[in-house]
Design an enzyme around this catalytic site. Structure first.
Site, mmCIF file in Angstrom:
data_model
loop_
_atom_site.group_PDB
_atom_site.id
_atom_site.type_symbol
_atom_site.label_atom_id
_atom_site.label_comp_id
_atom_site.label_asym_id
_atom_site.label_seq_id
_atom_site.Cartn_x
_atom_site.Cartn_y
_atom_site.Cartn_z
ATOM 1 N N ASP A 110 0.849 -1.190 0.000
ATOM 2 C CA ASP A 110 0.000 0.000 0.000
ATOM 3 C C ASP A 110 0.885 1.239 0.000
ATOM 4 O O ASP A 110 1.771 1.383 0.847
ATOM 5 C CB ASP A 110 -0.907 -0.012 1.238
ATOM 6 C CG ASP A 110 -1.815 1.204 1.320
ATOM 7 O OD1 ASP A 110 -2.120 1.792 0.264
ATOM 8 O OD2 ASP A 110 -2.205 1.580 2.436
ATOM 9 N N ASP A 161 0.486 5.352 0.136
ATOM 10 C CA ASP A 161 -0.412 6.482 0.366
ATOM 11 C C ASP A 161 0.333 7.783 0.108
ATOM 12 O O ASP A 161 1.410 8.010 0.675
ATOM 13 C CB ASP A 161 -0.930 6.492 1.804
ATOM 14 C CG ASP A 161 -2.112 5.564 1.988
ATOM 15 O OD1 ASP A 161 -2.728 5.207 0.969
ATOM 16 O OD2 ASP A 161 -2.420 5.213 3.130
ATOM 17 N N ASP A 218 3.419 1.202 3.255
ATOM 18 C CA ASP A 218 2.827 1.146 4.597
ATOM 19 C C ASP A 218 3.072 -0.257 5.158
ATOM 20 O O ASP A 218 2.411 -1.224 4.759
ATOM 21 C CB ASP A 218 1.331 1.446 4.490
ATOM 22 C CG ASP A 218 0.656 1.580 5.841
ATOM 23 O OD1 ASP A 218 1.342 1.351 6.859
ATOM 24 O OD2 ASP A 218 -0.539 1.900 5.876
#
Length: 386
Positions: free
Chosen positions: A98, A100, A289
């Site tokens: 992930d 972000d 992440d």
């Protein structure tokens, strides 16, 4: 969010789901499913521990419930609908990454626009894919725009399905450059009767450092003496005296540097390589992440669904389309295109969508529906009276 706004978005999300088909993952019946409905509670309430048997037909479920967010698990289970993780009987998990935009070290969310943040996140995505494809040799990769702040990558190679958390953390550490230093990039070889230390130059972090080292050396050699000295002293831990030593070593040992030989040029070259190594780690790591990747039970967004915090589509992306993909154009649902609606803007300011720039002012305004949905989902507007 006011009830009128919530009801409007829920209704239009339902219209979207009736027009489009979701993209379930492989072995969808072995996955746990979860969703967040449009509720009037202060926070978001997750409904989870669902199986496809609980939800029924996925297309019908989405059109009927019109959820705000939809998720499935990275893990596969014998009984995905069981009420506790221990009762599900874990069979294996994809490795999910992930990224972000607002968590990137290079991005200041208070200064960067949404478009700038997403562009920086795509750069990080391409670095991550370089690690996964070239360093690890993974082949079963699915890339997804999250619909919000960044991207997800699902790795489904058979060999990684049973990895436990600690093994997954080692992958995280590698792509983030955690614990990496020059000693880990060096090998030894015999040169006559002497053991020589040599930078690994065939793949991985060693190749990245070597490429940057040669580019830096080319730059220094192209500069006049005074500028070359200044450039060398920009590196961490290199003062005027050491810069002079390094410059002399570069001139005398260019061929050895190209070979990755750390013995040529004495401590000056080794100090140069150490400084370049840290710069490469800082600039070329993939700031993923960590908890998402190490969690074998993680729930992740369903491609083809809508993101309730933006109104944008969660898009599965063919690898060859990444360079041209613009999330603020290509992830705008066609359901919301071609109509205008009235909204009450509470948080004015610029927005970029579908290649246009908007700057809605506070108060009641009529805007393209895709812009109105974006503003309402982001908490920047409420639904106005038509």
């Amino acid at each position: 969010m006011e009830e009128r706004t919530r009801a409007y978005l829920r209704g239009r999300f339902g219209d979207h789901y009736r027009r489009t088909d979701p993209l379930p993952p492989p072995d969808a019946h072995e996955r746990e499913w979860g969703y967040i409905p449009w509720t009037d509670s202060p926070g978001e309430t997750m409904v989870r521990h669902q199986s496809l048997l609980d939800l029924g037909d996925l297309e019908s479920f989405l059109a009927r419930e019109r959820p705000r967010h939809v998720y499935f698990s990275a893990g596969r289970y014998a009984d995905p609908g069981a009420g506790s993780m221990s009762a599900k009987d874990w069979r294996g998990s994809d490795v999910v990454f992930d990224l972000d935009a607002d968590h990137l070290p290079s991005v200041d969310p208070s200064q960067a626009t949404y478009a700038e943040m997403l562009a920086a996140c795509k750069d990080a995505l391409l670095r991550l894919l370089d690690f996964l494809e070239n360093d690890f040799g993974f082949e079963e990769l699915t890339v997804v725009f999250s619909g919000g702040r960044g991207y997800h990558v699902h790795v489904r190679d058979e060999g990684i399905q049973r990895l436990e958390r600690e093994a997954r953390r080692e992958i995280v550490d590698y792509v983030r450059g955690i614990g990496l230093d020059l000693d880990g990039l060096v090998t030894t070889e015999m040169r006559g009767n002497v053991t020589a230390r040599k930078l690994r130059t065939e793949g991985g972090w060693g190749e990245r450092v070597h490429d940057e080292l040669l580019a830096f050396v080319d730059e220094v050699e192209s500069l006049p003496e005074e500028q070359a000295m200044e450039r060398l002293q920009e590196l961490d831990g290199i003062g005027e005296g050491r810069a002079k030593t390094i410059r002399g070593a570069i001139e005398a040992n260019r061929e050895a540097i190209e070979d990755g030989n750390l013995e040529a040029g004495g401590p000056g070259i080794r100090k140069l390589v150490e400084a370049v190594t840290q710069d490469v780690i800082d600039e070329q790591n993939a700031p993923i992440d960590e908890p998402v990747t190490t969690d074998t039970n993680r729930l992740i967004r369903l491609p083809g669904s809508l993101h309730g915090g933006s109104g944008l589509a969660v898009r599965k992306l063919p690898r060859d389309d990444l360079d041209d993909f613009d999330p603020l154009v290509d992830a705008v649902p066609e359901t919301f295109v071609g109509h205008e609606i009235t909204v009450e803007v509470t948080d004015p300011g610029p927005v970029e969508l579908r290649g246009d720039r908007f700057n809605p002012e506070a108060g009641e305004v009529t805007v393209p529906e895709y812009l109105g949905v974006f503003l309402m989902a982001r908490g920047r507007a409420e639904k106005g009276q038509e």
